[in-house]
Design a protein around this motif. Structure first.
Motif, mmCIF file in Angstrom:
data_model
loop_
_atom_site.group_PDB
_atom_site.id
_atom_site.type_symbol
_atom_site.label_atom_id
_atom_site.label_comp_id
_atom_site.label_asym_id
_atom_site.label_seq_id
_atom_site.Cartn_x
_atom_site.Cartn_y
_atom_site.Cartn_z
ATOM 1 N N UNK A 47 51.583 37.040 29.972
ATOM 2 C CA UNK A 47 51.177 38.447 30.015
ATOM 3 C C UNK A 47 50.041 38.683 31.007
ATOM 4 N N UNK A 48 48.974 37.906 30.878
ATOM 5 C CA UNK A 48 47.795 38.133 31.723
ATOM 6 C C UNK A 48 48.072 37.739 33.172
ATOM 7 N N UNK A 49 48.741 36.599 33.358
ATOM 8 C CA UNK A 49 49.037 36.154 34.717
ATOM 9 C C UNK A 49 49.969 37.083 35.451
ATOM 10 N N UNK A 50 51.008 37.560 34.777
ATOM 11 C CA UNK A 50 51.947 38.479 35.419
ATOM 12 C C UNK A 50 51.277 39.796 35.778
ATOM 13 N N UNK A 51 50.461 40.300 34.860
ATOM 14 C CA UNK A 51 49.741 41.549 35.127
ATOM 15 C C UNK A 51 48.820 41.407 36.330
ATOM 16 N N UNK A 52 48.068 40.320 36.380
ATOM 17 C CA UNK A 52 47.122 40.115 37.481
ATOM 18 C C UNK A 52 47.844 40.006 38.815
ATOM 19 N N UNK A 53 48.927 39.220 38.864
ATOM 20 C CA UNK A 53 49.664 39.047 40.112
ATOM 21 C C UNK A 53 50.321 40.352 40.561
ATOM 22 N N UNK A 54 50.936 41.070 39.626
ATOM 23 C CA UNK A 54 51.572 42.341 39.972
ATOM 24 C C UNK A 54 50.543 43.359 40.451
ATOM 25 N N UNK A 55 49.389 43.391 39.798
ATOM 26 C CA UNK A 55 48.326 44.308 40.220
ATOM 27 C C UNK A 55 47.898 44.013 41.649
ATOM 28 N N UNK A 56 47.713 42.734 41.970
ATOM 29 C CA UNK A 56 47.271 42.376 43.316
ATOM 30 C C UNK A 56 48.365 42.636 44.357
ATOM 31 N N UNK A 57 49.622 42.449 43.981
ATOM 32 C CA UNK A 57 50.712 42.764 44.925
ATOM 33 C C UNK A 57 50.729 44.253 45.232
ATOM 34 N N UNK A 58 50.588 45.079 44.206
ATOM 35 C CA UNK A 58 50.585 46.540 44.414
ATOM 36 C C UNK A 58 49.390 46.959 45.256
ATOM 37 N N UNK A 59 48.208 46.389 44.955
ATOM 38 C CA UNK A 59 47.012 46.754 45.712
ATOM 39 C C UNK A 59 47.096 46.311 47.176
ATOM 40 N N UNK A 60 47.874 45.258 47.443
ATOM 41 C CA UNK A 60 47.980 44.800 48.823
ATOM 42 C C UNK A 60 48.747 45.754 49.707
ATOM 43 N N UNK A 61 49.514 46.660 49.095
ATOM 44 C CA UNK A 61 50.279 47.634 49.865
ATOM 45 C C UNK A 61 49.544 48.963 49.957
ATOM 46 N N UNK A 62 48.459 49.107 49.224
ATOM 47 C CA UNK A 62 47.723 50.377 49.228
ATOM 48 C C UNK A 62 46.799 50.435 50.436
#
Length: 503
Positions: A488-503
């Protein structure tokens, strides 16, 4: 399907895994009577005084459905125990050395090169201790999974089981409140297996393209887009994925392992050529970056789909478990190398550590360019091995069964192989974030496949005999909770950083 004198034989390829059939439901209520047919032996043998079965009972091996006659009263009373290893028959089994080679190559991929970057998310001391602990837990969970598979095969008189059927049969025999999950377990496990293995293939495409780009750009003094290098890999990857048998991949895996150690030698030369003062490095990182470390380390260490396939395809499967078995010998080398590269790689490059340590090497140096090419070739070769599991799940266990009467069956198989390569290529083009991809798939899929599911299977298989003070259940629950938190925590953190990398 050919019918003979009371027996059936169904030929299947490839030999490494079990196609999805419907093994017997082992959770028979105590008040129910075993059926008067061939499934009686699967539920403990025919009833005393019941008429003999009129058909054979079939156990499933990776090469064919082999008829096994139901045990008679004399056999049952004499205490004869069915040993699944004695009933495995495969067309192209791998020996111990070939299995060991496949194990090393299946784990010594992009993950080990990402370990210095993983240590950067954990700190020097936490990274070292965490790698050893996670490696030990992963190895233990692999042993638990294989032990449970063997026990379920013994109970059901089946020579081999794949991961999804292991999960389903375990839930059918476990605590009553969990048995409703059995019907959903096969598609869930298959989804995680396919997602993880295809995720590895995406990471491999990114890795090879990144390293080729650095080398070619240094030679030509140009700056070419990364997507062009990925496109250049497309046709070679499709042709490589046309190899249909694990045994034929063994020579390529041997070559990949040999040149991989050449690459490691070059990396160590650069790492130890200028080690800075250790006191300048952080020993512990803030908790917020720890999930990325756990996800990357899980991705690096766990290759559960490949491990199960390799054990099922061994000529001498008894040599795989045990204190000095193929599994432990492989994992000792793997965990030690991961901790070593991560520890000293982080000391050398510190906070500048790249998602792959090869990207830290100087572009202009000839040894560095050779190292990058060596790892690019090794990872390229390993692509077909990682694609084997999703091909088996999607083609052998699903599509092939629906197309058995099609006259162009082989052609359709190659179409499926091509489509899988095109899919991984498309994802790699869309999200070329190597480090975040590694952490995401490690946290999402391997936390489930390598920790959560084996713990749940062990609870069900050992139920209700869970030891004194239920210590087996307590141990498995702790692993289950740890895996669930990592997921849960690892997936959330990785997905958050992937989304932020496109912002």
């Amino acid at each position: 399907m050919e019918r003979g004198k009371g027996s059936y034989t169904l030929e299947m390829k490839p030999p490494a895994t079990l196609p999805y059939t419907s093994p017997p439901h082992l959770g028979l209520p105590q008040h129910a009577s075993p059926p008067h047919n061939g499934t009686a032996a699967l539920n403990g043998g025919p009833r005393k005084g019941a008429p003999p079965d009129s058909v054979s009972v079939f156990t499933v091996s990776s090469a064919a459905l082999i008829p096994v006659e139901p045990a008679g009263e004399n056999e049952m009373s004499s205490g004869d125990v069915y040993d699944p290893y004695d009933h495995r028959e495969m067309d192209h089994p791998t020996n111990n050395f070939e299995t060991w080679v496949h194990m090393l190559k299946g784990s010594l991929g992009t993950g080990v090169l990402a370990m210095p970057h993983a240590f950067n998310n954990a700190g020097l001391i936490v990274g070292l201790i965490g790698t050893i602990c996670i490696g030990s837990v992963c190895t233990y969970c692999l042993h638990v999974l294989l032990r449970c598979q063997y026990e379920l095969c013994r109970r059901a008189r089946l020579p081999v089981l794949n991961y999804p059927d292991t999960m389903r049969m375990a839930l059918e025999t476990g605590p009553t409140r969990l048995r409703f999950l059995a019907r959903y377990s096969v598609p869930i496990v298959d989804t995680f297996l396919v997602t993880y293995q295809l995720g590895i293939c995406c990471v491999y495409i990114m890795f090879v393209a990144e390293n080729l780009k650095q080398v070619v750009d240094a030679w030509t003094h140009t700056e070419t887009r990364l997507s062009y290098y990925m496109l250049a890999l497309l046709l070679p990857l499709i042709l490589l994925n046309y190899i249909r048998n694990l045994k034929y991949l063994a020579p390529l895996s041997t070559l990949a392992n040999a040149i991989t150690f050449v690459g490691f030698g070059i990396i160590l030369y650069y790492v130890f050529s200028a080690l800075p003062d250790v006191s300048e490095l952080p020993y512990v990182r803030p908790f917020g970056s720890l999930p990325l470390f756990i996800g990357t380390t899980l991705f690096a260490l766990e290759a559960v789909g490949v491990v199960v396939a390799l054990e099922n395809n061994m000529k001498t499967p008894r040599s795989f478990p045990g204190y000095t078995g193929v599994l432990n010998r492989s994992m000792v080398v793997i965990v030690s190398l991961y901790a070593f590269i991560g520890f000293f790689g982080f000391i050398r490059y510190g906070e500048l550590s790249q998602p792959s340590i090869t990207l830290n090497l100087p572009n202009g140096d000839i040894p560095a360019q050779i190292c990058k090419l060596v790892f690019a070739i090794a990872i390229f070769i390993t692509y077909a091995l990682q694609c084997y599991v999703p091909l088996d799940v999607l083609w052998e266990q699903r599509l092939k069964k629906r197309m058995e009467k099609n006259s162009h069956l082989l052609l359709w198989e190659y179409v499926v192989r091509t489509v899988l390569v095109l899919f991984t290529f498309g994802v790699a083009i869309a999200v070329p974030k190597l480090d975040l991809f590694i952490s995401l798939f490690g946290a999402l899929c391997l936390a489930a496949l390598g920790l959560v599911f084996p713990a749940l299977i062990d609870i069900c298989v050992t139920w209700p005999n869970t030891g004194r003070y239920h210590w087996i259940a307590v141990r498995d629950v702790l692993i289950f909770v740890f895996g669930l938190c990592a997921l849960a925590i690892g997936s959330y953190t990785a997905l958050r950083d992937i989304i932020l990398s496109f912002v």
